[in-house]
Design a protein around this motif. Structure first.
Motif, PDB file in Angstrom:
ATOM      1  N   GLY A 126      26.883  84.888  15.091  1.00 19.73           N
ATOM      2  CA  GLY A 126      26.095  84.171  16.082  1.00 19.73           C
ATOM      3  C   GLY A 126      26.145  82.662  16.026  1.00 19.73           C
ATOM      4  O   GLY A 126      25.629  81.995  16.922  1.00 19.73           O
TER       5      GLY A 126
ATOM      6  N   ASN B 299      18.268  88.277  21.409  1.00 12.99           N
ATOM      7  CA  ASN B 299      19.289  88.623  20.404  1.00 12.99           C
ATOM      8  C   ASN B 299      19.098  90.041  19.850  1.00 12.99           C
ATOM      9  O   ASN B 299      19.275  90.292  18.652  1.00 12.99           O
TER      10      ASN B 299
ATOM     11  N   GLN C 182      22.023  91.710  17.713  1.00 12.45           N
ATOM     12  CA  GLN C 182      22.580  91.102  16.509  1.00 12.45           C
ATOM     13  C   GLN C 182      22.427  91.979  15.262  1.00 12.45           C
ATOM     14  O   GLN C 182      23.342  92.086  14.446  1.00 12.45           O
TER      15      GLN C 182
END
Length: 501
Positions: A322, A273, A276
């Motif tokens: 997310g 991730n 993000q």
């Protein structure tokens, strides 16, 4: 092997090539070929959507070469949804174009088909290098489509657009080369496994390549600070081209969602991730800058172009959060924003045709020949894009706002989205009052209202109440899409196992 899976690429490719080699064909023949291809594309896209809705992944290995060594196309719920959105948008844009806009250039229909080929290929490919290839196909076609009709403003916007995208393509190729050099593969599912197993020494280079991809996709998606090419390009393009371009930013957003979920997602080890932390502030700033640009716009085309930037920021916020709820809301909003933005560009052109030299400049102009009809279309599009009930934009924004947990993120998102929606409404109200109320006493003798163009425009805008009516099944599909997208073992098994799962 399901051969229908490759039709969204082959159909526009063959028809586009035929139109290119048959450049001297009569315009009715070109229109018939292009329209037939696009209608078939709509039918194929709904067929693939129905197949994807069954829950499995479908793989098409070109030439019978199995992954990870061969080139593969992959159909899942996400790619099927975007194929359908693209095909429907293209059909209405083409219906508008065949009423005379296509006569401004001899190769309009060939370029239109190649553009669809590139977009569809980008949504279907399971290979990072071929994502680059399809990006180049759609970009080359878009360069010429942007210049369709000529004029100094289009040339200036086109030059800016071409230079920035050539730089982006170079960065894309560098990133792909670095990833291939380290992982030894270009297949995204196989690359995901190798990134997850990368050593400590390899992680910094992989992370740098991933961030380079984020910059490239950000340029395509047009979020801050990489959106400056979009307002001038979209405002300068002819109406059907600007309508089709409504899907272009979604290709960049799709690529972010695909690559940074599959390759750099939850199972990417130290690189999990990685995007993000960047996406969240960029999303909010993109919404804010888009709204400021819309308020400052001096023409309706410019206003609508900045509203595309606002929609990009809104979608990016859903991706950045997310959570399954936020990303489901983003997918619902994606369908709405693509179709309604395209419809508004067509409405703007209908208005411009009745204002002569004033075009869509937000200044006093002649009285419109059909103010009530055009005003109604503008009103429907305006309340839909501003997110007011009872149309689809309201449901998309409401779902997104409800998806965030109470806290700092919720306070930021609610403030930016709601204040941005109010400012959007103010900008659209100012534009509407100028175009429909601040008018002279006379009409232009050259004012026209073509009913074929009106049908195409009305059809696209009518999809907003349709989406509102079908909100429950569409949201259910979006939720299943997000669930499938995050089921990484399913992709590994389906792609590297060589078949549908």
């Amino acid at each position: 092997m399901n051969h229908a899976l490759i039709l969204p690429v082959l159909l526009p490719m063959f028809v586009g090539s035929l139109l290119l080699f048959g450049a001297r064909l009569s315009m009715p023949a070109k229109r018939a070929l292009s329209m037939t291809s696009t209608v078939l594309l709509v039918l194929v896209s709904f067929l693939l959507l129905q197949q994807a809705d069954q829950g499995g992944l479908q793989l098409y290995a070109l030439g019978g070469w199995q992954p990870p060594f061969g080139i593969v196309l992959l159909l899942d719920r996400l790619s099927a949804l975007l194929l359908m959105v693209t095909a429907v948008l293209a059909l209405f844009a083409l219906l508008y174009a065949v009423r005379g806009d296509d006569q401004r250039g001899r190769n309009f229909h060939a370029l239109f088909q190649f553009q669809l080929m590139g977009i569809n290929g980008a949504f279907l490919t399971g290979d990072l290098f071929n994502l680059f290839v399809f990006f180049e196909i759609l970009l080359i076609a878009s360069y010429s489509l942007l210049l369709h009709g000529g004029g100094p403003e289009r040339v200036r916007a086109g030059l800016h657009y071409v230079i920035l995208n050539l730089v982006g393509s170079s960065l894309f190729l560098i990133a792909v080369g670095v990833l291939y050099g380290i992982t030894g593969t270009l297949n995204m599912a196989d690359m995901a496994k190798r990134v997850a197993a990368a050593s400590v020494d390899q992680a910094p280079l992989l992370g740098a390549a991933g961030l380079l991809l984020l910059v490239v996709f950000g340029l395509k998606a047009a979020f801050l600070p990489l959106y400056f090419w979009l307002p001038r390009a979209y405002a300068s393009a002819s109406a059907p081209v600007a309508a089709l371009f409504a899907i272009m930013t979604k290709v960049g957003l799709y690529s972010i969602l695909r690559v940074f979920t599959l390759v750099f997602g939850d199972e990417a080890g130290s690189l999990a991730n990685m995007a993000q932390d960047w996406l969240w502030p960029l999303a909010l700033l993109t919404i804010a800058c888009g709204v400021i640009g819309a308020l400052a716009a001096s023409s309706l085309h410019g206003l609508l172009a900045y509203l595309v930037v606002v929609s990009v920021g809104t979608l990016l916020a859903g991706i950045a959060l997310g959570t399954p709820q936020a990303q489901s809301a983003a997918l619902f909003y994606l369908v709405h924003s693509t179709w309604i933005s395209g419809g508004l560009f067509l409405v703007a052109d209908l208005i411009a045709r009745q204002r002569g030299r004033k075009h869509t400049k937000l200044v006093q102009g002649p009285q419109l020949q059909n103010p009530h009809l055009l005003g109604a279309l503008f009103f429907v599009g305006a309340i839909a894009v501003a997110g007011l009930p009872p149309l689809s934009g309201f449901f998309g924004k409401l779902l997104l706002l409800r998806s965030v947990e109470p806290g700092v993120q919720a306070a930021l998102l609610w403030s930016v989205v709601l204040v941005g929606g109010l400012a959007t409404l103010i900008g659209l109200s100012r534009a509407g009052s100028t175009l429909f109320w601040r008018v002279g006493q006379s009409q232009l003798d050259s004012a026209e209202l073509d009913y074929g163009r009106l049908l195409a425009c009305t059809g696209l805008l009518a999809l907003s109440p349709l989406l509102a009516g079908l909100a429950a099944p569409l949201l259910e599909y979006a939720q299943a899409t997000v669930s499938q997208l995050h089921d990484l073992p399913l992709y590994h098994q389906a792609v590297l196992g060589g078949g549908a799962r």
